[in-house]
Design a protein around this motif. Structure first.
Motif, PDB file in Angstrom:
ATOM      1  N   THR A 105       0.862  -1.174   0.000  1.00  0.00           N
ATOM      2  CA  THR A 105       0.000   0.000   0.000  1.00  0.00           C
ATOM      3  C   THR A 105       0.903   1.229   0.000  1.00  0.00           C
ATOM      4  OG1 THR A 105      -0.083   0.047   2.416  1.00  0.00           O
ATOM      5  CG2 THR A 105      -1.860  -1.147   1.260  1.00  0.00           C
ATOM      6  N   PHE A 106       0.419   2.325  -0.530  1.00  0.00           N
ATOM      7  CA  PHE A 106       1.267   3.502  -0.687  1.00  0.00           C
ATOM      8  C   PHE A 106       1.828   3.974   0.656  1.00  0.00           C
ATOM      9  CE2 PHE A 106       2.220   8.020  -1.310  1.00  0.00           C
ATOM     10  CZ  PHE A 106       3.040   7.930  -2.434  1.00  0.00           C
ATOM     11  N   LYS A 107       1.055   3.822   1.705  1.00  0.00           N
ATOM     12  CA  LYS A 107       1.506   4.232   3.038  1.00  0.00           C
ATOM     13  C   LYS A 107       2.747   3.463   3.475  1.00  0.00           C
ATOM     14  CE  LYS A 107      -0.213   4.867   7.767  1.00  0.00           C
ATOM     15  NZ  LYS A 107      -1.388   4.704   8.667  1.00  0.00           N
ATOM     16  N   LYS A 108       2.859   2.219   3.024  1.00  0.00           N
ATOM     17  CA  LYS A 108       3.989   1.368   3.401  1.00  0.00           C
ATOM     18  C   LYS A 108       5.067   1.292   2.316  1.00  0.00           C
ATOM     19  CE  LYS A 108       1.134  -1.598   6.348  1.00  0.00           C
ATOM     20  NZ  LYS A 108       0.625  -2.977   6.577  1.00  0.00           N
ATOM     21  N   LEU A 109       4.847   1.967   1.198  1.00  0.00           N
ATOM     22  CA  LEU A 109       5.760   1.878   0.065  1.00  0.00           C
ATOM     23  C   LEU A 109       7.027   2.682   0.332  1.00  0.00           C
ATOM     24  CD1 LEU A 109       5.692   0.692  -2.911  1.00  0.00           C
ATOM     25  CD2 LEU A 109       5.103   3.023  -3.617  1.00  0.00           C
ATOM     26  N   SER A 110       8.167   2.001   0.286  1.00  0.00           N
ATOM     27  CA  SER A 110       9.433   2.692   0.512  1.00  0.00           C
ATOM     28  C   SER A 110       9.917   3.342  -0.778  1.00  0.00           C
ATOM     29  CB  SER A 110      10.493   1.705   1.003  1.00  0.00           C
ATOM     30  OG  SER A 110      10.841   0.791  -0.029  1.00  0.00           O
ATOM     31  N   ALA A 111      10.839   4.261  -0.635  1.00  0.00           N
ATOM     32  CA  ALA A 111      11.444   4.884  -1.815  1.00  0.00           C
ATOM     33  C   ALA A 111      12.132   3.830  -2.667  1.00  0.00           C
ATOM     34  CB  ALA A 111      12.440   5.960  -1.379  1.00  0.00           C
ATOM     35  N   GLU A 112      12.743   2.863  -2.030  1.00  0.00           N
ATOM     36  CA  GLU A 112      13.413   1.786  -2.766  1.00  0.00           C
ATOM     37  C   GLU A 112      12.412   0.983  -3.589  1.00  0.00           C
ATOM     38  OE1 GLU A 112      16.323  -2.098  -1.966  1.00  0.00           O
ATOM     39  OE2 GLU A 112      15.560  -0.917  -0.273  1.00  0.00           O
ATOM     40  N   ASP A 113      11.245   0.664  -2.985  1.00  0.00           N
ATOM     41  CA  ASP A 113      10.203  -0.062  -3.710  1.00  0.00           C
ATOM     42  C   ASP A 113       9.736   0.732  -4.934  1.00  0.00           C
ATOM     43  OD1 ASP A 113      10.128  -2.163  -1.856  1.00  0.00           O
ATOM     44  OD2 ASP A 113       8.617  -1.161  -0.623  1.00  0.00           O
ATOM     45  N   TRP A 114       9.594   2.039  -4.756  1.00  0.00           N
ATOM     46  CA  TRP A 114       9.149   2.894  -5.850  1.00  0.00           C
ATOM     47  C   TRP A 114      10.173   2.939  -6.982  1.00  0.00           C
ATOM     48  CZ3 TRP A 114       4.934   5.399  -7.628  1.00  0.00           C
ATOM     49  CH2 TRP A 114       5.146   6.357  -8.624  1.00  0.00           C
ATOM     50  N   TYR A 115      11.400   3.311  -6.650  1.00  0.00           N
ATOM     51  CA  TYR A 115      12.420   3.527  -7.678  1.00  0.00           C
ATOM     52  C   TYR A 115      12.825   2.241  -8.379  1.00  0.00           C
ATOM     53  CZ  TYR A 115      12.925   8.382  -6.253  1.00  0.00           C
ATOM     54  OH  TYR A 115      12.686   9.702  -5.991  1.00  0.00           O
ATOM     55  N   GLU A 116      12.827   1.128  -7.659  1.00  0.00           N
ATOM     56  CA  GLU A 116      13.226  -0.132  -8.284  1.00  0.00           C
ATOM     57  C   GLU A 116      12.229  -0.541  -9.371  1.00  0.00           C
ATOM     58  OE1 GLU A 116      14.865  -4.573  -7.046  1.00  0.00           O
ATOM     59  OE2 GLU A 116      13.879  -3.327  -5.529  1.00  0.00           O
ATOM     60  N   VAL A 117      10.935  -0.426  -9.078  1.00  0.00           N
ATOM     61  CA  VAL A 117       9.909  -0.797 -10.051  1.00  0.00           C
ATOM     62  C   VAL A 117       9.901   0.172 -11.231  1.00  0.00           C
ATOM     63  CG1 VAL A 117       7.409  -0.951 -10.426  1.00  0.00           C
ATOM     64  CG2 VAL A 117       8.454  -2.071  -8.446  1.00  0.00           C
ATOM     65  N   ILE A 118       9.981   1.462 -10.955  1.00  0.00           N
ATOM     66  CA  ILE A 118      10.000   2.447 -12.037  1.00  0.00           C
ATOM     67  C   ILE A 118      11.227   2.247 -12.930  1.00  0.00           C
ATOM     68  CG2 ILE A 118      10.222   4.904 -12.587  1.00  0.00           C
ATOM     69  CD1 ILE A 118       7.429   4.139 -11.640  1.00  0.00           C
ATOM     70  N   ASN A 119      12.342   1.938 -12.311  1.00  0.00           N
ATOM     71  CA  ASN A 119      13.580   1.778 -13.078  1.00  0.00           C
ATOM     72  C   ASN A 119      13.544   0.554 -13.989  1.00  0.00           C
ATOM     73  OD1 ASN A 119      16.187   2.892 -13.620  1.00  0.00           O
ATOM     74  ND2 ASN A 119      17.089   1.161 -12.552  1.00  0.00           N
ATOM     75  N   VAL A 120      13.146  -0.593 -13.443  1.00  0.00           N
ATOM     76  CA  VAL A 120      13.134  -1.823 -14.228  1.00  0.00           C
ATOM     77  C   VAL A 120      12.003  -1.823 -15.253  1.00  0.00           C
ATOM     78  CG1 VAL A 120      12.829  -4.335 -14.145  1.00  0.00           C
ATOM     79  CG2 VAL A 120      14.254  -3.191 -12.429  1.00  0.00           C
ATOM     80  N   ASN A 121      10.836  -1.342 -14.872  1.00  0.00           N
ATOM     81  CA  ASN A 121       9.673  -1.432 -15.748  1.00  0.00           C
ATOM     82  C   ASN A 121       9.592  -0.295 -16.768  1.00  0.00           C
ATOM     83  OD1 ASN A 121       9.165  -3.456 -13.917  1.00  0.00           O
ATOM     84  ND2 ASN A 121       7.117  -2.781 -13.390  1.00  0.00           N
ATOM     85  N   LEU A 122       9.927   0.924 -16.339  1.00  0.00           N
ATOM     86  CA  LEU A 122       9.716   2.088 -17.208  1.00  0.00           C
ATOM     87  C   LEU A 122      11.011   2.676 -17.754  1.00  0.00           C
ATOM     88  CD1 LEU A 122       7.743   4.064 -18.493  1.00  0.00           C
ATOM     89  CD2 LEU A 122       7.795   5.406 -16.374  1.00  0.00           C
ATOM     90  N   ASN A 123      11.966   2.942 -16.887  1.00  0.00           N
ATOM     91  CA  ASN A 123      13.235   3.500 -17.378  1.00  0.00           C
ATOM     92  C   ASN A 123      13.916   2.557 -18.363  1.00  0.00           C
ATOM     93  OD1 ASN A 123      12.855   5.759 -15.818  1.00  0.00           O
ATOM     94  ND2 ASN A 123      14.246   5.131 -14.188  1.00  0.00           N
ATOM     95  N   SER A 124      13.719   1.267 -18.171  1.00  0.00           N
ATOM     96  CA  SER A 124      14.364   0.285 -19.048  1.00  0.00           C
ATOM     97  C   SER A 124      13.941   0.446 -20.496  1.00  0.00           C
ATOM     98  CB  SER A 124      14.041  -1.142 -18.578  1.00  0.00           C
ATOM     99  OG  SER A 124      12.654  -1.416 -18.729  1.00  0.00           O
TER     100      SER A 124
END
Length: 252
Positions: A105-124
């Motif tokens: 859930t967004f309340k529990k979402l860490s910066a690491e969780d955010w950036y890792e998914v964005i990096n692998v899924n979108l930045n890639s």
């Protein structure tokens, strides 16, 4: 096993499938090879799985190689493209399939969780596409196919990072399609719904039943059904900027 088709319309075409060692990516690699393409299978950690896909492709006379690269890292993504060009001379089809989840859930979402998914899924997809686009524009031929998701269209509880990355892929697809259309390069997205992959093996039966109950076709999709949509787009020359839904009617 994906059987070889009589139609070899992708003969002499060179394809890259990121995240091509397992699940949807593996089936995409197999169906492209079965239709005549030479395929570079990208993997990050699953070397044995990648080699298994290659062995299956070789069994029916296809041609495939594997390249280890974390496409979330721009240098490694560029290495993947350069290795493909060294092996085959060019790139005709790029399937941006690599992706991960880090559900919270967004309340529990860490910066690491955010950036890792964005990096692998979108930045890639920027990393890989920027490395092939000049070649495709110069040869006036290219097929870029981005594997998005129903979650990028509908959203999902506990998946703000994943949904943002997959929605971003759709926007990327539309804008790049406008820029490349006049040069014979098409850019499309495929948005799978709930597909029967390894991910679902660990999901409790009652949860799967709840998911299936909300799908009009009352079943999970098969990886082959997603791969068929990719194959269709790889063959098509007058379809660009589109998002093809493969979801059993779960999102319309």
């Amino acid at each position: 096993m994906v059987k070889q088709e009589a139609d070899a319309s992708l003969k002499d075409k060179i394809a890259i499938v990121t995240g091509g060692s397992r699940g949807i990516g593996a089936t995409i690699a197999k169906i492209l090879a079965a239709n005549g393409a030479s395929v570079m299978i990208n993997y990050n950690t699953s070397k044995d799985a990648a080699e298994s896909v290659i062995a299956e492709i070789n069994q029916y006379g296809g041609k495939a190689f594997a390249c280890k690269a974390n496409v979330g890292n721009i240098d490694e993504a560029q290495y993947l493209i350069e290795e493909t060009k060294k092996q085959f001379g060019r790139v005709d089809i790029l399937v941006n399939n690599a992706g991960i989840t880090r559900d919270r859930t967004f309340k529990k979402l860490s910066a690491e969780d955010w950036y890792e998914v964005i990096n692998v899924n979108l930045n890639s997809i920027y990393h890989t596409t920027s490395a092939v686009i000049d070649t495709m524009l110069e040869q006036k031929y290219g097929r870029i196919i981005n594997i998005s998701s129903i979650i990028g269209q509908s959203g999902a509880f506990g998946q703000t990072n994943y949904s943002a990355s997959k929605s971003g892929m759709i926007g990327f697809t539309k804008s790049l399609a406008l820029e490349t259309a006049k040069n014979g390069v098409t850019v499309n997205a495929v948005c799978p719904g709930f597909i029967d992959t390894e991910m679902f093996a660990a999901v409790p039966d009652q949860v799967i039943e709840q998911i299936v109950s909300k799908i009009p076709m009352k079943r999970l999709g098969a990886t082959e059904e997603v791969a068929e949509a990719v194959l269709f787009l790889a063959k098509s020359s007058y379809i660009t900027g589109q998002s093809i839904n493969v979801n059993g009617g779960a999102y319309m």
